[in-house]
Design a protein around this motif. Structure first.
Motif, PDB file in Angstrom:
ATOM      1  N   PRO A   1       0.721  -1.336  -0.002  1.00 11.45           N
ATOM      2  CA  PRO A   1      -0.004   0.191  -0.313  1.00 11.45           C
ATOM      3  C   PRO A   1       0.673   1.757  -0.253  1.00 11.45           C
ATOM      4  N   VAL A   2       1.793   1.344   0.488  1.00 16.25           N
ATOM      5  CA  VAL A   2       2.765   2.466   1.118  1.00 16.25           C
ATOM      6  C   VAL A   2       3.463   2.880  -0.013  1.00 16.25           C
ATOM      7  N   GLN A   3       3.623   1.838  -1.216  1.00 21.33           N
ATOM      8  CA  GLN A   3       4.126   1.528  -2.293  1.00 21.33           C
ATOM      9  C   GLN A   3       4.224   2.273  -3.759  1.00 21.33           C
ATOM     10  N   ARG A   4       2.450   1.416  -2.854  1.00 23.16           N
ATOM     11  CA  ARG A   4       1.378   2.056  -4.654  1.00 23.16           C
ATOM     12  C   ARG A   4       0.886   3.617  -4.105  1.00 23.16           C
ATOM     13  N   GLN A   5       0.949   4.228  -3.111  1.00 27.83           N
ATOM     14  CA  GLN A   5       0.208   5.359  -2.519  1.00 27.83           C
ATOM     15  C   GLN A   5       1.566   6.236  -3.480  1.00 27.83           C
ATOM     16  N   ALA A   6       2.881   5.956  -3.238  1.00 29.76           N
ATOM     17  CA  ALA A   6       3.850   7.163  -3.552  1.00 29.76           C
ATOM     18  C   ALA A   6       3.728   7.311  -5.520  1.00 29.76           C
ATOM     19  N   LEU A   7       3.145   5.469  -5.872  1.00 31.35           N
ATOM     20  CA  LEU A   7       3.545   5.940  -7.662  1.00 31.35           C
ATOM     21  C   LEU A   7       2.396   6.111  -8.153  1.00 31.35           C
TER      22      LEU A   7
ATOM     23  N   HIS B   1       9.302  14.101  -6.648  1.00 31.86           N
ATOM     24  CA  HIS B   1       9.242  13.333  -5.065  1.00 31.86           C
ATOM     25  C   HIS B   1       9.455  13.954  -4.161  1.00 31.86           C
ATOM     26  N   THR B   2       9.575  15.393  -4.180  1.00 35.85           N
ATOM     27  CA  THR B   2      10.078  16.231  -2.617  1.00 35.85           C
ATOM     28  C   THR B   2       8.724  16.668  -2.221  1.00 35.85           C
ATOM     29  N   GLU B   3       7.420  16.661  -3.261  1.00 33.29           N
ATOM     30  CA  GLU B   3       6.165  16.987  -3.112  1.00 33.29           C
ATOM     31  C   GLU B   3       5.457  15.531  -2.467  1.00 33.29           C
ATOM     32  N   VAL B   4       6.233  14.535  -3.240  1.00 35.42           N
ATOM     33  CA  VAL B   4       5.001  13.830  -2.587  1.00 35.42           C
ATOM     34  C   VAL B   4       5.390  12.844  -0.858  1.00 35.42           C
ATOM     35  N   ALA B   5       6.612  13.414  -1.060  1.00 40.53           N
ATOM     36  CA  ALA B   5       7.499  13.122   0.984  1.00 40.53           C
ATOM     37  C   ALA B   5       6.466  14.248   2.176  1.00 40.53           C
ATOM     38  N   THR B   6       6.303  15.745   1.299  1.00 46.00           N
ATOM     39  CA  THR B   6       5.713  16.361   1.890  1.00 46.00           C
ATOM     40  C   THR B   6       4.215  15.894   2.414  1.00 46.00           C
ATOM     41  N   MET B   7       3.600  15.546   1.225  1.00 47.52           N
ATOM     42  CA  MET B   7       2.574  14.718   1.371  1.00 47.52           C
ATOM     43  C   MET B   7       2.045  13.855   2.177  1.00 47.52           C
ATOM     44  N   LEU B   8       3.507  12.679   2.333  1.00 43.12           N
ATOM     45  CA  LEU B   8       2.756  11.757   3.071  1.00 43.12           C
ATOM     46  C   LEU B   8       3.634  11.493   4.425  1.00 43.12           C
ATOM     47  N   ASP B   9       4.461  13.105   3.923  1.00 40.29           N
ATOM     48  CA  ASP B   9       5.049  13.730   5.845  1.00 40.29           C
ATOM     49  C   ASP B   9       6.140  12.109   5.722  1.00 40.29           C
ATOM     50  N   LEU B  10       7.200  11.987   5.061  1.00 39.47           N
ATOM     51  CA  LEU B  10       8.337  11.130   4.701  1.00 39.47           C
ATOM     52  C   LEU B  10       9.228  11.546   4.307  1.00 39.47           C
ATOM     53  N   PRO B  11      10.327  11.177   4.981  1.00 43.86           N
ATOM     54  CA  PRO B  11      11.535  11.849   5.019  1.00 43.86           C
ATOM     55  C   PRO B  11      12.035  11.453   3.072  1.00 43.86           C
TER      56      PRO B  11
ATOM     57  N   ARG C   1      10.626   4.254  -1.612  1.00 41.93           N
ATOM     58  CA  ARG C   1       9.326   3.706  -2.424  1.00 41.93           C
ATOM     59  C   ARG C   1       9.017   3.842  -3.277  1.00 41.93           C
ATOM     60  N   ILE C   2       9.234   4.958  -4.559  1.00 43.12           N
ATOM     61  CA  ILE C   2       8.786   5.163  -5.342  1.00 43.12           C
ATOM     62  C   ILE C   2      10.055   3.751  -6.249  1.00 43.12           C
ATOM     63  N   ARG C   3      11.358   4.177  -6.129  1.00 42.96           N
ATOM     64  CA  ARG C   3      11.842   3.211  -6.582  1.00 42.96           C
ATOM     65  C   ARG C   3      11.303   1.556  -6.642  1.00 42.96           C
ATOM     66  N   ASP C   4      11.421   0.818  -5.687  1.00 39.77           N
ATOM     67  CA  ASP C   4      10.546  -0.159  -5.225  1.00 39.77           C
ATOM     68  C   ASP C   4       9.268  -0.649  -5.518  1.00 39.77           C
ATOM     69  N   GLY C   5       8.483   0.001  -5.836  1.00 37.68           N
ATOM     70  CA  GLY C   5       7.703   0.925  -6.579  1.00 37.68           C
ATOM     71  C   GLY C   5       7.827  -0.307  -8.467  1.00 37.68           C
ATOM     72  N   LEU C   6       7.997   0.847  -8.778  1.00 35.25           N
ATOM     73  CA  LEU C   6       8.882   0.668 -10.203  1.00 35.25           C
ATOM     74  C   LEU C   6       9.393  -0.587  -9.962  1.00 35.25           C
ATOM     75  N   ILE C   7      10.654  -1.005  -9.810  1.00 29.91           N
ATOM     76  CA  ILE C   7      11.069  -2.120  -9.538  1.00 29.91           C
ATOM     77  C   ILE C   7       9.973  -3.666  -9.871  1.00 29.91           C
ATOM     78  N   ARG C   8       9.241  -3.674  -8.481  1.00 30.24           N
ATOM     79  CA  ARG C   8       8.203  -3.995  -8.724  1.00 30.24           C
ATOM     80  C   ARG C   8       7.456  -4.200  -9.789  1.00 30.24           C
TER      81      ARG C   8
END
Length: 194
Positions: free
Chosen positions: A145-151, A161-171, A178-185
């Protein structure tokens, strides 16, 4: 009464093409008209055999007579008969017209072949797009779910990527991972290079 012939032995018979050409070279329009009447059928016949199209043959024959009128002073009886000289002009003009027509036809055919509309099968295209969309949705379901949300935020909504980090409150680094791992999968699931 003059016969129009330059030699005394020609009295009573019509002037020969050589004599008419010589007179036409001096600007004698009457001599040229007589020359036209005397040789037009033969010149037109030659042009017609080469060009084949009657209307085109008439145009070419007119061009031939225009060239004969303009260049009659160039005729040299020492190099051959007047009729041969005029037939050579007619043949050259006729061949030029045929070559020009063939070149135009080749250009038109080449243009037509290279600019031909390709038939479009919108039904088949829609079916392929639908199948591709189904494959992508199934592949997205294999993500966490976290990979899908980020992608989805990065690629479907268009956020950086910066906006995604801000929206998900992540570094930022975690969001990128999460985006890279989701793309690899997704790549592995779909079997394509992303």
């Amino acid at each position: 009464m003059p016969s129009g012939d330059d030699s005394p032995e020609g009295a009573g018979r019509p002037p020969q093409p050589e004599q008419l050409l010589r007179r036409a070279a001096t600007g004698d329009e009457t001599a040229f008209a007589e020359l036209y009447d005397a040789v037009a059928p033969r010149l037109f016949g030659l042009v017609r055999r080469v060009v084949r199209d009657p209307a085109q043959s008439e145009e070419v024959t007119q061009e031939v007579f225009l060239e004969i009128w303009r260049h009659s002073a160039r005729f040299d009886p020492g190099k051959g008969a007047a009729m041969s000289w005029m037939l050579t002009i007619a043949h050259r003009k006729a061949v030029d017209r045929v070559r020009a027509a063939e070149a135009a036809r080749a250009r038109d055919e080449g243009y037509g072949a290279s600019n031909q509309d390709v038939t479009h099968d919108s039904t088949a295209e829609s079916a392929v797009e639908r199948l591709d969309a189904e494959r992508v949705h199934r592949a997205l379901e294999t993500l966490t779910p976290v990979q899908r949300q980020a992608l989805e935020l990065a690629y479907l909504s268009g956020y950086t990527h910066t906006e995604v980090a801000t929206m998900l409150d992540l570094p930022l680094g975690t969001a990128k991972t999460r985006i890279r791992d989701g793309l690899i999968r997704l790549r592995d699931t779909l079997g394509v290079a992303l």
